[in-house]
Design a protein around this motif. Structure first.
Motif, PDB file in Angstrom:
ATOM      1  N   VAL A 106       0.489  -0.987  -0.121  1.00  0.00           N
ATOM      2  CA  VAL A 106      -0.081  -0.059   0.386  1.00  0.00           C
ATOM      3  C   VAL A 106       0.819   1.671  -0.022  1.00  0.00           C
ATOM      4  O   VAL A 106       1.871   1.606   0.913  1.00  0.00           O
ATOM      5  CB  VAL A 106      -0.891   0.307   1.531  1.00  0.00           C
ATOM      6  N   LEU A 107       0.139   3.052  -0.618  1.00  0.00           N
ATOM      7  CA  LEU A 107       1.244   3.321  -0.374  1.00  0.00           C
ATOM      8  C   LEU A 107      -0.246   4.135   0.858  1.00  0.00           C
ATOM      9  O   LEU A 107      -1.082   4.209   0.363  1.00  0.00           O
ATOM     10  CB  LEU A 107       0.483   4.337  -1.300  1.00  0.00           C
ATOM     11  N   LEU A 108       1.115   5.147   1.730  1.00  0.00           N
ATOM     12  CA  LEU A 108      -0.040   5.892   3.188  1.00  0.00           C
ATOM     13  C   LEU A 108       1.066   7.010   2.914  1.00  0.00           C
ATOM     14  O   LEU A 108       1.623   7.720   3.004  1.00  0.00           O
ATOM     15  CB  LEU A 108       0.827   4.341   4.279  1.00  0.00           C
ATOM     16  N   PRO A 109       0.121   7.854   3.171  1.00  0.00           N
ATOM     17  CA  PRO A 109      -0.037   8.975   3.071  1.00  0.00           C
ATOM     18  C   PRO A 109       1.169   9.642   4.779  1.00  0.00           C
ATOM     19  O   PRO A 109       1.012   8.956   6.174  1.00  0.00           O
ATOM     20  CB  PRO A 109      -1.249  10.019   3.933  1.00  0.00           C
ATOM     21  N   ALA A 136      13.219   2.577  11.492  1.00  0.00           N
ATOM     22  CA  ALA A 136      12.980   1.408  12.212  1.00  0.00           C
ATOM     23  C   ALA A 136      11.958   1.159  11.211  1.00  0.00           C
ATOM     24  O   ALA A 136      11.035   1.313  10.578  1.00  0.00           O
ATOM     25  CB  ALA A 136      12.866   1.618  13.797  1.00  0.00           C
ATOM     26  N   GLY A 137      12.989  -0.615  10.574  1.00  0.00           N
ATOM     27  CA  GLY A 137      11.795  -1.255   9.693  1.00  0.00           C
ATOM     28  C   GLY A 137      12.201  -0.987   8.245  1.00  0.00           C
ATOM     29  O   GLY A 137      13.304  -0.367   8.583  1.00  0.00           O
ATOM     30  N   GLU A 138      10.979  -0.844   7.007  1.00  0.00           N
ATOM     31  CA  GLU A 138      11.796  -1.218   6.082  1.00  0.00           C
ATOM     32  C   GLU A 138      10.656  -0.273   4.803  1.00  0.00           C
ATOM     33  O   GLU A 138       9.574  -0.901   5.083  1.00  0.00           O
ATOM     34  CB  GLU A 138      12.417  -2.714   5.741  1.00  0.00           C
ATOM     35  N   ALA A 139      10.870   0.518   4.473  1.00  0.00           N
ATOM     36  CA  ALA A 139      10.153   0.410   3.985  1.00  0.00           C
ATOM     37  C   ALA A 139      10.559   2.487   3.007  1.00  0.00           C
ATOM     38  O   ALA A 139      11.635   2.550   2.735  1.00  0.00           O
ATOM     39  CB  ALA A 139       8.626   1.542   4.612  1.00  0.00           C
ATOM     40  N   VAL A 140       9.775   2.839   1.207  1.00  0.00           N
ATOM     41  CA  VAL A 140      10.320   3.377   0.686  1.00  0.00           C
ATOM     42  C   VAL A 140       9.057   4.733   1.146  1.00  0.00           C
ATOM     43  O   VAL A 140       8.287   5.104   0.515  1.00  0.00           O
ATOM     44  CB  VAL A 140      10.005   3.201  -0.798  1.00  0.00           C
ATOM     45  N   VAL A 141      10.364   6.073   1.084  1.00  0.00           N
ATOM     46  CA  VAL A 141       9.298   7.271   1.248  1.00  0.00           C
ATOM     47  C   VAL A 141       9.251   7.782  -0.058  1.00  0.00           C
ATOM     48  O   VAL A 141      10.388   8.321  -0.717  1.00  0.00           O
ATOM     49  CB  VAL A 141      10.189   8.302   2.244  1.00  0.00           C
ATOM     50  N   VAL A 142       8.654   8.131  -0.444  1.00  0.00           N
ATOM     51  CA  VAL A 142       8.510   8.965  -1.717  1.00  0.00           C
ATOM     52  C   VAL A 142       7.915  11.117  -0.954  1.00  0.00           C
ATOM     53  O   VAL A 142       6.919  11.257  -0.367  1.00  0.00           O
ATOM     54  CB  VAL A 142       7.226   8.250  -2.831  1.00  0.00           C
ATOM     55  N   LYS A 143       8.409  11.230  -2.206  1.00  0.00           N
ATOM     56  CA  LYS A 143       8.722  12.712  -2.079  1.00  0.00           C
ATOM     57  C   LYS A 143       8.435  13.148  -0.427  1.00  0.00           C
ATOM     58  O   LYS A 143       8.096  14.573   0.242  1.00  0.00           O
ATOM     59  CB  LYS A 143       6.871  13.374  -2.551  1.00  0.00           C
ATOM     60  N   VAL A 195       4.028  10.074   0.601  1.00  0.00           N
ATOM     61  CA  VAL A 195       4.429   8.419   1.125  1.00  0.00           C
ATOM     62  C   VAL A 195       4.627   7.419   1.115  1.00  0.00           C
ATOM     63  O   VAL A 195       6.820   8.034   0.829  1.00  0.00           O
ATOM     64  CB  VAL A 195       2.810   8.593  -0.308  1.00  0.00           C
ATOM     65  N   VAL A 196       4.675   6.621   1.472  1.00  0.00           N
ATOM     66  CA  VAL A 196       5.257   4.722   2.244  1.00  0.00           C
ATOM     67  C   VAL A 196       4.919   4.219   1.466  1.00  0.00           C
ATOM     68  O   VAL A 196       3.199   4.480   1.351  1.00  0.00           O
ATOM     69  CB  VAL A 196       5.887   5.436   3.469  1.00  0.00           C
ATOM     70  N   SER A 197       5.343   3.066   0.594  1.00  0.00           N
ATOM     71  CA  SER A 197       5.103   2.110  -0.402  1.00  0.00           C
ATOM     72  C   SER A 197       5.844   1.387   1.385  1.00  0.00           C
ATOM     73  O   SER A 197       6.656   1.041   1.233  1.00  0.00           O
ATOM     74  CB  SER A 197       6.029   2.002  -1.278  1.00  0.00           C
ATOM     75  N   HIS A 232       2.029  -6.663   5.288  1.00  0.00           N
ATOM     76  CA  HIS A 232       1.938  -7.041   6.661  1.00  0.00           C
ATOM     77  C   HIS A 232       3.340  -6.611   7.275  1.00  0.00           C
ATOM     78  O   HIS A 232       4.195  -7.026   7.666  1.00  0.00           O
ATOM     79  CB  HIS A 232       2.832  -8.406   6.892  1.00  0.00           C
ATOM     80  N   ASN A 233       3.418  -5.486   6.806  1.00  0.00           N
ATOM     81  CA  ASN A 233       5.252  -4.664   7.291  1.00  0.00           C
ATOM     82  C   ASN A 233       4.609  -3.279   7.789  1.00  0.00           C
ATOM     83  O   ASN A 233       3.751  -3.115   8.435  1.00  0.00           O
ATOM     84  CB  ASN A 233       5.415  -4.207   6.120  1.00  0.00           C
ATOM     85  N   TRP A 234       5.815  -2.442   8.484  1.00  0.00           N
ATOM     86  CA  TRP A 234       4.890  -1.626   9.125  1.00  0.00           C
ATOM     87  C   TRP A 234       7.061  -0.895   9.558  1.00  0.00           C
ATOM     88  O   TRP A 234       7.678  -1.221   9.306  1.00  0.00           O
ATOM     89  CB  TRP A 234       5.640  -2.428  11.108  1.00  0.00           C
ATOM     90  N   VAL A 235       6.341   0.150   9.316  1.00  0.00           N
ATOM     91  CA  VAL A 235       7.835   1.579   9.406  1.00  0.00           C
ATOM     92  C   VAL A 235       7.904   2.845  10.600  1.00  0.00           C
ATOM     93  O   VAL A 235       6.543   3.242  10.990  1.00  0.00           O
ATOM     94  CB  VAL A 235       8.030   1.995   7.973  1.00  0.00           C
ATOM     95  N   VAL A 236       8.911   3.635  11.216  1.00  0.00           N
ATOM     96  CA  VAL A 236       8.617   4.035  12.339  1.00  0.00           C
ATOM     97  C   VAL A 236       9.587   5.192  11.180  1.00  0.00           C
ATOM     98  O   VAL A 236      11.293   4.608  10.685  1.00  0.00           O
ATOM     99  CB  VAL A 236       8.854   3.896  13.638  1.00  0.00           C
TER     100      VAL A 236
END
Length: 442
Positions: free
Chosen positions: A403-406, A415-422, A429-431, A435-439
């Motif tokens: 998902v893409l979340l604002p 902490a965690g793993e994700a990609v931040v866009v803009k 948004v974060v991709s 079943h993932n999470w990110v700080v």
């Protein structure tokens, strides 16, 4: 609240289980110096990131520790006073605060005061310590009816309107505080009249103003209990329940609601937060999808309060709490002699704890931080976490799809793993993978 509590993360241990003590205390049995077993784990707790050691019952008791017979004496199945003092000193030498577990709602049937009642009847010197009802015409040696804790006849409820009982509790608490412990967990605090705690804790604090006092409270008006008793805090069972329940049901609305209530508590005190303790099913067993264990830990260690890690949870120990005699055994197991004896499969969860605890210690302001919901569906949640001037974002995804979340103004991953866009923009948004999470930092 003592200043040091803001930086505290408890590692909670149930000593009788940890060292493999016998189920019952046998009269005349030799003292077994087993607290050295626990002392061998202090460096492990320190490397985890803990700053406090919260001990379960350590005083002489008939069976499980909550049927106390002498709170001035260490349980011989664990050792003696010298062993406990050695453990306290070793912990504090490593910067670990020490919390003791005080059972002051009730005593065990083998407590000397109650044995006097059984032998001498209503004329016993300490008969007024208990809530007794005597059969008409009874003689010394007859057993009275008595109030007990939640139907357990082995746990004899104290009469908290008796001044001598208050004196007794004050003397126990101040005795061990004077010997170096940093505070007390009050077992079954919810069952004791608030006026009793108000009296007792005022007297304790007159001698030990920096003692940390946490009451075991399962439900009720947490803030009013803290206000009326003089406790520093209570156990946050509401948030514990909402955490695993929301993750299991994939209903993050339940968690968001509980966090809103949690914000209200944080306005006046910092609750003791946890996802596991010695009285509940292990979090790794409670969750129906093991992929959501990191989500539970992120909630615990990013949201406000004073976190407590139950020993073994950091290794993903399993254990089911059962409502039967011996039903706590699975959640209170014996530990290996040293951490080297642990199974290899638990260490990734240990390292995850280390990572999140490190984040917590970098941001000690999280102790009193509030959350604000930025995005909410059944399976996704984005929280803004802030103390008013400092900010983090926590994003959770329970779904089978990415998902893409604002994440407005998010800069980078903490902490965690994700990609931040803009990144650093209002429409960032974060991709987030399934079943993932990110700080995220802001």
């Amino acid at each position: 609240m003592p200043d040091w509590v803001e930086h505290t993360i408890w590692w909670q241990v149930f000593p009788l289980g940890f060292v493999g003590a016998e189920p019952e205390l046998v009269d005349g049995a030799p003292v077994l110096h087993r607290l050295e077993h626990l002392q061998a784990w202090l460096d492990y707790a320190l490397e985890l990131g803990a700053t406090g050691l919260a001990l379960g019952p350590v005083f002489a008791a008939s069976t499980h520790g909550y049927d106390t017979i002498d709170p001035f004496r260490v349980d011989p199945r664990l050792g003696d006073e010298a062993d406990l003092i050695s453990l306290i000193e070793a912990a504090q030498a490593r910067g670990l605060r020490v919390l003791l577990d005080g059972v002051f709602n009730h005593v065990g049937r083998d407590h000397p005061a109650f044995l006097e009642v059984l032998r001498q009847g209503s004329h016993a010197a300490r008969a007024s310590w208990f809530k007794l009802s005597w059969p008409r015409g009874s003689d010394p040696g007859a057993e009275p009816d008595y109030a007990c804790f939640e139907g357990h006849l082995q746990l004899v409820t104290l009469n908290h309107d008796e001044p001598a009982v208050a004196d007794y509790v004050v003397s126990v608490m101040t005795h061990w505080l004077a010997l170096g412990v940093d505070g007390w967990r009050l077992d079954a605090a919810y069952a004791v009249p608030r006026h009793f705690w108000c009296n007792v804790l005022a007297r304790v604090r007159s001698v030990h103003p920096d003692a940390y006092i946490v009451g075991e409270v399962i439900h009720g008006d947490y803030a009013a209990i803290v206000r009326d008793t003089g406790m520093n805090t209570v156990t946050q069972y509401e948030l514990w329940k909402a955490t695993w329940s929301a993750l299991n049901d994939r209903n993050l609305f339940e968690l968001a609601h509980a966090l809103d209530r949690h914000n209200g508590f944080l306005a006046t005190f910092a609750p003791l937060t946890f996802v596991g303790n010695h009285d509940v099913t292990r979090i790794a067993s409670r969750l129906t999808d093991e992929r959501h264990l990191p989500h539970a830990l992120a909630i615990l260690l990013v949201c406000g309060g004073t976190p407590s890690i139950y020993a073994g949870d950091e290794q993903a120990f399993r254990g089911l709490k059962e409502d039967r005699i011996g039903g706590d055994d699975a959640i209170r197991p014996i530990f290996p002699e040293t951490p080297a004896g642990l199974a290899p499969y638990g260490w990734p969860v240990y390292r995850l704890h280390q990572s999140l605890i490190a984040l917590r210690r970098r941001h000690s302001w999280l102790h009193h931080a509030r959350t604000r919901t930025l995005h909410l569906t059944n399976e996704q949640l984005v929280l803004a976490v802030s103390d008013g001037s400092r900010h983090l974002l926590l994003a959770l995804n329970l779904a089978e799809d990415a998902v893409l979340l604002p994440v407005p103004d998010a800069r980078s991953v903490e902490a965690g793993e994700a990609v931040v866009v803009k990144a650093e923009m209002q429409d960032a948004v974060v991709s987030l993978e399934p079943h993932n999470w990110v700080v995220l930092s802001v």
